[in-house]
Design an enzyme around this catalytic site. Structure first.
Site, PDB file in Angstrom:
ATOM      1  CB  SER A  37      24.529  26.372  44.042  1.00 39.95           C
ATOM      2  OG  SER A  37      25.451  26.566  44.589  1.00 39.95           O
ATOM      3  CE  LYS A  38      21.850  34.990  44.617  1.00 39.77           C
ATOM      4  NZ  LYS A  38      23.099  35.372  44.554  1.00 39.77           N
TER       5      LYS A  38
END
Ligand code: GLU
Length: 503
Positions: free
Chosen positions: A258-259
């Protein structure tokens, strides 16, 4: 499969919407390798038609990252080429022209449905648990009717008129034939209401006009691959060979990163962004080797590859379509390996900026002497600061407590260091040949281990408990500085001893 390919024309076609990460680097690399191996062309095409997601700095970071990796293109926005422009934002009219061609052939159509109508349509489809596909309201408007509305300035998009019946079979080089039912494919938008073509149309048109023979792209495009084939076939064009590359998974192998997770990595000294890796002291040779092997292998044991090796050995047949977990431990290993393959001069040249960044005044000659004694242990270039910074400091920051030898008292340590000083002082120069044996004898006489004595000396001379080999360090530092550092250490120990006797 298997035969050597004729010269290919391949492209790397990033959208400048964010930072350049390992996945993009690898896609670019594989394309580049194929071009260089076959004597073909590697093209950079900037897909920047999505105005909303455009990030102005992204393109520069992309160009810098690719160049840093050693990937240079034969055609692209900056270098030009016979099939330009290579920036999609400069090709708006071309896409419109091709969209109109499809409309003329009844393979695409104007759609006037408003966003509100589409929203309501989707809500209803959701409620009825139906597939979320455009319901075809504008699909059968007559051409005259549609054109009249367009001329009247009514807002519209252009949609692809996907066949409703039958199947389509597409071929992916790694996965073979994939067949899907046409009724599951949406009437995708080709041109938005602002007149900008979407990827599905723009990329197919460009690949055709730029004579692309092989499309190596992320497997994220597999789901719209049948649409792309429909578009290409609607024009009656030759289809390039499609190769959908595996995706990267987080180190645990469980899902994509994920970011938040990728941003947090930097705290552990890692990153998925190429530019960060450069800053962290990784070298491009290692990045290239590492990412090349995330999804490709030569055999079951060869691990070390230079760019030249990869150009010779890369083959589409050995690509692995399964997702690859990012393995930073492996990355560290590769970085050390490639660092040790650099010539001392090259390594010195690369380490220098890291030392300077740490505020050190670097003497080139001295640095060249240091390289051989640190290169075996470097994982990143930045490690040199920790390992060898003391060579370039005028004053060491010593914690006097650390001068106390292991299992020794302050006065024993002082005594040992003073005795060592007496041995070192008359030597012409201080190195393993001139000093080591004498100091070992001294340790024996003092009834301590050589390691205890060397430990005290190491702190005195380098300021740290872990350093490259002590005598090599002393040799490079030079007799004068070694003696003055030992004197200073003796002073610290004396002060400590005084403090103790007074207390
Ligand atoms: N602009 C697309 C992307 O960045 C390119 C995909 C392709 O290589 O065709 O995902």
């Amino acid at each position: 499969m298997g035969d050597k390919l004729a010269p290919v024309r391949v492209r790397f076609a990033p959208s400048p919407t964010g930072r350049t990460h390992l996945g993009s680097g690898r896609t670019a690399l594989y394309n580049y390798l194929l071009a260089r191996q076959t004597g073909g062309q590697f093209i950079l095409r900037i897909e920047d038609t999505d105005v909303k997601r455009y990030v102005p700095e992204a393109e520069q970071e992309l160009v810098d990252s690719l160049h840093w990796l050693g990937l240079h293109w034969d055609e692209g926005p900056d270098v030009g080429g016979p099939y330009g422009p290579y920036r999609q934002s400069e090709r708006k009219e071309i896409y419109l022209e091709y969209a109109r061609k499809l409309i003329d052939q009844d393979k695409a159509y104007y759609c006037f449905c408003t966003p509100e109508r589409l929203k309501a349509m989707r809500a209803e489809q959701m409620r009825l648990k139906q597939p979320l596909l455009y319901d075809g309201t504008c699909r059968n408007l007559t051409q005259e009717d549609a054109l009249r509305r367009v001329r009247n300035g009514e807002a519209h998009v252009i949609r692809f008129k996907t066949p409703r019946e039958g199947n389509i079979t597409v071929h992916d080089y790694l996965r073979g034939d994939i067949t899907v039912e046409n009724r599951t494919i949406d009437d995708y938008i080709l041109v938005k209401s602002d007149g900008w073509a979407l990827y599905h149309l723009a990329a197919m048109v460009d690949d055709h006009l730029m004579k692309i023979t092989h499309v190596l792209r992320s497997s994220e495009w597999l789901s719209t691959f049948p649409l792309h084939a429909h578009i290409i076939r609607a024009f009656g064009w030759q289809e390039p060979t499609f190769v959908h590359l595996s995706v990267f998974l987080k180190p645990s192998g469980k899902g994509k990163m994920s970011k938040r997770e990728s941003d947090r990595l930097i705290q552990d000294g890692y990153s998925i962004f190429i530019k960060d890796l450069e800053q962290l002291g990784y070298i491009p040779e290692a990045v290239v080797n590492w990412i090349a092997l995330m999804g490709w292998s030569y055999d079951d044991h060869t691990e070390f590859f230079t760019m030249q090796d990869l150009i010779e050995k890369f083959s589409l047949d050995h690509l692995n379509p399964s997702p690859a977990a990012i393995n930073f431990t492996k990355f560290d290993y590769f970085n050390g390996l490639h660092i040790r393959h650099l010539s001392p001069v090259d390594l010195a040249h690369r380490v220098k900026p890291f030392l300077i960044r740490a505020g050190l005044k670097v003497d080139d000659e001295k640095l060249l002497l240091i390289i051989p004694i640190i290169r075996e242990r470097l994982v990143t270039l930045d490690d040199a600061v920790q390992m060898a910074g003391f060579f370039f400091r005028d004053e060491l920051q010593i914690n006097p407590q650390e001068l106390i030898g292991k299992n020794m008292s302050v006065s024993e340590s002082l005594n040992a260091l003073e005795a060592a000083y007496k041995i070192l002082q008359p030597l012409e120069c201080i190195n393993a040949q001139t000093a080591e044996e004498k100091l070992r004898i001294l340790a024996d006489e003092l009834n301590i281990k050589a390691g205890q004595l060397f430990g005290i000396l190491r702190i005195a001379v380098t300021g740290q408990s872990v350093s490259p080999p002590l005598f090599e360090c002393m040799d490079i530092i030079g007799k004068e500085t070694v003696l003055s550092r030992v004197e200073q250490a003796i002073k610290y120990l004396r002060e400590m001893e005084d403090g103790l006797t007074k207390a």
